[in-house]
Scaffold this active site. Structure first.
Site, mmCIF file in Angstrom:
data_model
loop_
_atom_site.group_PDB
_atom_site.id
_atom_site.type_symbol
_atom_site.label_atom_id
_atom_site.label_comp_id
_atom_site.label_asym_id
_atom_site.label_seq_id
_atom_site.Cartn_x
_atom_site.Cartn_y
_atom_site.Cartn_z
ATOM 1 N N HIS A 479 0.469 -1.068 -0.269
ATOM 2 C CA HIS A 479 -0.406 -0.119 0.113
ATOM 3 C C HIS A 479 0.971 1.169 -0.389
ATOM 4 O O HIS A 479 0.863 1.993 -0.750
ATOM 5 C CB HIS A 479 -0.855 0.217 0.966
ATOM 6 C CG HIS A 479 -1.664 0.910 1.308
ATOM 7 N ND1 HIS A 479 -3.035 1.385 0.911
ATOM 8 C CD2 HIS A 479 -1.698 2.683 1.904
ATOM 9 C CE1 HIS A 479 -3.283 2.150 1.266
ATOM 10 N NE2 HIS A 479 -3.032 3.121 1.769
ATOM 11 N N GLU A 480 1.620 0.739 0.970
ATOM 12 C CA GLU A 480 2.579 2.553 1.163
ATOM 13 C C GLU A 480 3.467 2.259 -0.500
ATOM 14 O O GLU A 480 3.322 3.654 -0.921
ATOM 15 C CB GLU A 480 3.458 3.022 2.243
ATOM 16 C CG GLU A 480 2.636 2.297 3.515
ATOM 17 C CD GLU A 480 1.008 3.651 3.893
ATOM 18 O OE1 GLU A 480 1.484 4.612 3.216
ATOM 19 O OE2 GLU A 480 0.544 2.982 3.840
#
EC number: 3.4.11.-
Length: 820
Positions: A479-480
């Site tokens: 996600h990051e």
């Protein structure tokens, strides 16, 4: 100012007058003092006035209206096609006056309350709000407005850049032989527009100029949200000094950074992704349109490590015994809100030597190569762009480091360190060129209010992702990583369109994670369907518990991206402490992108996404930029009723669950992994109904091994049961080793404990509230709603232990739950 703000409301003002003047570069020179919990020093701003950047912005906006530009080859004055070398640590031979600010005897401590109005330097400044013009068209004095709060501004002065040796090369007009404001401003104009292939020289001159003497103090004033600076006689932005130095210090209670202790009990300070962004760390222009570069020298005690948004992997330089200096720089223009710093006694985590002598970074996972190599003309403002570097386009795994408190190095070695290479490589296989040349990953203190936060060249992760296997760690890491493209390299021009960052990252994390695990297509599809099922349940809950006005992804509608004449604007609900816990932008954005990908087919959709990234990286976007280019790339037979207007109406400008999504969920069949969970739920319900004493011949239930996401779904289904016996709960805990699972599973387990008052496991709830603060806020509410005296006592006891260290917004929300 022309921004109307309700003092009692929760809107966040962006006060900077960016329509008239822009900061192009910041040079920070700071000392970090843990004893006083203050960061103090100077910041030098290099400015560019209106005409030049307005012309550039018009050129970009006109050329990027549709994909008909075929890759958006924009009419920038000097397109960026510069060969880029690997970023290296900047030469320490630059003439930094490291000791100048470090000398404690020279620090001005007269301003204890921080609301310094410069009366010692400029009598009568209190009337400046009436006599100054924030624009560049009137006959009154020009006012530079910067976003600023919780800072003590001590002094503002003009910098004499003309006195720096070698700057004569930037004076094109031979008649400007006498040093004047016009000459200094001309030098800065030439400096900020140097071509990208001279970036090292540019950084060198920025540093030299930042050390130049002052040539006149400037008048300034502060209010709740801004710093206002003027020069007597400067009537327009063109006349205003283009290089200014601000002497300031932060406050211990400032909202941009948190002073706390790490998991090993050592002091640290870091930016927390505050709703006020970085304006309580340094005076800046907060609106995203103010794209700037920066360089920073930070001094701290020699036992501390300084990590920062920077292209170079900085190493400490010892100034004298007990004091070290760290230097970072960024050459890609970014909004000031993306600047990140963390100072603590971090330990770099390295792979333990393996028998083959190979490290994970040297033998990365290599997924099938996609068609993403598009070396050519970029459409952004000029900077040393990795998309122009042929070797960067094929770099699957960028250099990376991991830092953590010493007590967590083992956990990082076991899980996190091994996952970074395959996750980076998977992201590259989907989207192509990594926008940033390197990555630092830091495990931040327990009070960090979310599971992760991405910034240029650095990522913060919660300690909660380190337990219970690799699944939560891998998905959050993906996600990051996705934010490097969506959120950073491509940013939202209007902060209310948060879905352009979080929706994309949520959708891409599943795709990246499937690729990182090297799943077969049918396995990947099953896991993604299961995660869609979980998100659907979460979205339904969110719609029931959140105000309708906060469920809209494009709340400003036709006014999205609009600002006042000065450039100032207001972010609706930007200061609402509950907003950081809401998932609407993540979930509705995710389902919209999933809907579009299914309509086009994955191959067509991700091919388009790579094309979109190449067209818009390094720029700010609105929803229409993405949607218009997407629809122009959809074949007629797949477009059907899709239009930008329909998508606005169904997905972005309405509260509640979008109608197309409702139809899809009603018509869709349950995936195999979810059906398996339903079968297990049936078994557990049967177990729960059995009498305590069973017949001897009755066969024991045999339970299947479940994936982490399946366990989450299982526990959510069981939460819907009115009663579960303590015997059943004990069997659940024993069967799945719930206390050892990842934080998502343990969160649902704690909900079951609270709902059914399973006192034997209250210790698990206490541990979760203290060690998993990023996820524990909801549990406080459950403990209080139960109206059980023992549970309420547990909630208050845990809050008292953690409230001093807890994130401010989280503490405010929890306090409201417990004491109102």
């Amino acid at each position: 100012m022309d921004v109307q703000l309700d003092p009692a409301g929760d809107d966040l003002p962006l006060m900077a007058n960016t329509s008239h003047i822009l900061v192009k570069h910041y040079v920070l020179d700071l000392d970090v003092d843990f004893e006083s919990q203050v960061i103090e020093g100077t910041i030098v701003l290099f400015l560019e006035d209106g005409d030049r950047f307005k012309k550039q912005n018009r050129s970009v906006e006109e050329d990027c209206q549709s994909e008909s530009n075929k890759g958006c080859k924009l009419g920038m004055p000097e397109p960026c096609h510069v060969p880029v070398t690997n970023a290296m640590t900047f030469s320490s031979e630059m003439e930094y006056n490291d000791c100048a600010i470090c000398s404690k005897g020279e620090k001005d401590t007269s301003d204890k309350d921080g609301n310094h109005d410069n009366q010692e330097h400029a009598a009568g400044i209190s009337s400046s709000k009436r006599c100054c013009d924030t624009g560049n068209h009137g006959s009154e004095e020009f006012l530079l407005v910067l976003d600023c709060c919780d800072l003590s501004v001590l002094k503002v002065e003009e910098v004499d850049v003309a006195a720096v040796p070698g700057m004569e090369k930037f004076t094109r007009s031979p008649e400007l032989t006498v040093v004047s404001e016009e000459l200094r401003n001309q030098i800065v104009r030439e400096l900020v527009t140097l071509p990208a292939n001279r970036w090292r020289e540019q950084l060198d001159y920025y540093a030299r100029c930042s050390q130049a003497a002052g040539c006149g103090e400037l008048l300034f004033d502060t209010d709740t949200w801004s710093l206002q600076i003027r020069k007597t006689g400067a009537q327009t932005a063109t006349d205003f000094p283009h290089a200014i130095r601000i002497w300031y210090k932060t406050k211990p209670e400032g909202r941009s950074v948190t002073w706390t202790s790490d998991q090993s009990g050592r002091p640290c300070v870091y930016t927390v992704g505050s709703p006020v962004n970085n304006r309580a760390l340094f005076p800046c222009q907060e609106p995203p349109v103010a794209m700037s570069t920066w360089q920073a020298t930070v001094r701290a005690a020699a036992s501390f490590v300084v990590l920062m948004s920077g292209e170079n992997s900085a190493k400490p330089t010892q100034l004298w015994e007990g004091c070290s200096s760290w230097y970072y720089y960024v050459t890609m223009p970014m909004p000031a809100s993306t600047f990140t710093i963390a100072v603590g006694c971090w330990t770099e985590v390295k792979m333990e030597p393996c028998s083959s002598g190979d490290s994970a970074t040297e033998t990365p996972f290599s997924p099938p190569e996609a068609d993403f190599r598009r070396v050519g003309v970029c459409s952004h403002m000029e900077y040393p762009c990795r998309f122009q570097n042929a070797s960067a386009t094929t770099q699957q795994v960028i250099p990376h480091r991991v830092f953590a408190p010493v007590c967590l190095t083992g956990a990082c070695q076991e899980t996190l360190l091994q996952l970074i290479p395959p996750c980076l490589s998977a992201a590259h296989s989907v989207l192509g060129t990594h926008p940033f040349s390197r990555l630092d990953v830091l495990i931040v203190p327990a009070n960090f209010p979310s599971l992760g936060m991405a910034s240029p060249h650095i990522m913060f992760l919660s300690q909660s992702i380190l337990t219970g296997g690799s699944h939560l760690c891998g998905t959050r890491l993906c996600h990051e990583i996705a934010h490097a493209w969506f959120g950073l390299a491509l940013g939202a021009r209007d902060w209310t369109e948060e879905w352009l960052s979080e929706g994309f990252a949520s959708h891409l994390e599943d795709v990246f994670w499937a690729a990182a695990q090297q799943l077969a297509p049918h396995e990947a599809r099953e896991q993604q369907e299961l995660r869609a099922c979980l998100r659907w349940r979460r979205l339904q809950d969110e719609m029931q518990s959140s105000p309708a006005e906060m469920q809209v992804l494009r709340p400003n509608k036709d006014k999205t991206g609009h600002t006042s004449d000065s450039g100032a604007s207001v972010i609706k609900h930007g200061l609402n402490p509950e907003k950081i816990f809401m998932q609407v932008h993540y979930l509705k954005g995710y389902f919209l992108l999933r809907f579009l990908a299914e309509r086009l087919g994955d191959e067509t959709y991700f091919s388009f996404l790579r094309k979109f990234v190449h067209a818009f990286h390094g720029q700010l976007i609105l929803s229409q930029d993405f949607l218009q280019m997407l629809l122009e790339n959809i074949p007629e037979e797949k477009r059907l009723e899709l239009s930008v207007e329909n998508i606005y109406q169904d997905w972005l400008e309405s509260s509640g669950i979008p109608k197309p999504l409702q139809r899809e969920r009603r018509a869709g069949a349950e995936c195999g992994l979810a059906r398996q969970v339903r079968a297990e739920v049936t078994k557990w319900i049967r177990v729960n109904r059995r009498p305590r004493k069973r017949k001897r011949r009755e066969r024991e239930a045999v339970f299947e091994k479940l994936l982490p996401d399946q366990l989450v779904l299982l526990l959510e289904h069981l939460l819907e049961q009115k009663t579960l016996s303590h015997r059943t709960l004990q069997s659940l805990q024993r069967t799945y080793h719930l206390q050892d699972q990842d934080a998502e599973v343990r969160h649902r387990w704690c909900e079951l404990i609270v709902k059914h008052k399973f006192t034997k496991a209250y210790e698990s709830v206490e541990r979760f509230l203290q060690e998993d603060q990023a996820m524990g806020v909801y549990l406080y509410g459950e403990l209080m709603v139960s109206e059980d005296a023992r549970q309420q006592q547990l909630a208050r006891r845990c809050f008292e232990r953690t409230r001093e260290q807890m994130d401010r917004s989280s503490a405010q929300v929890v306090a409201d739950m417990l004491f109102q």
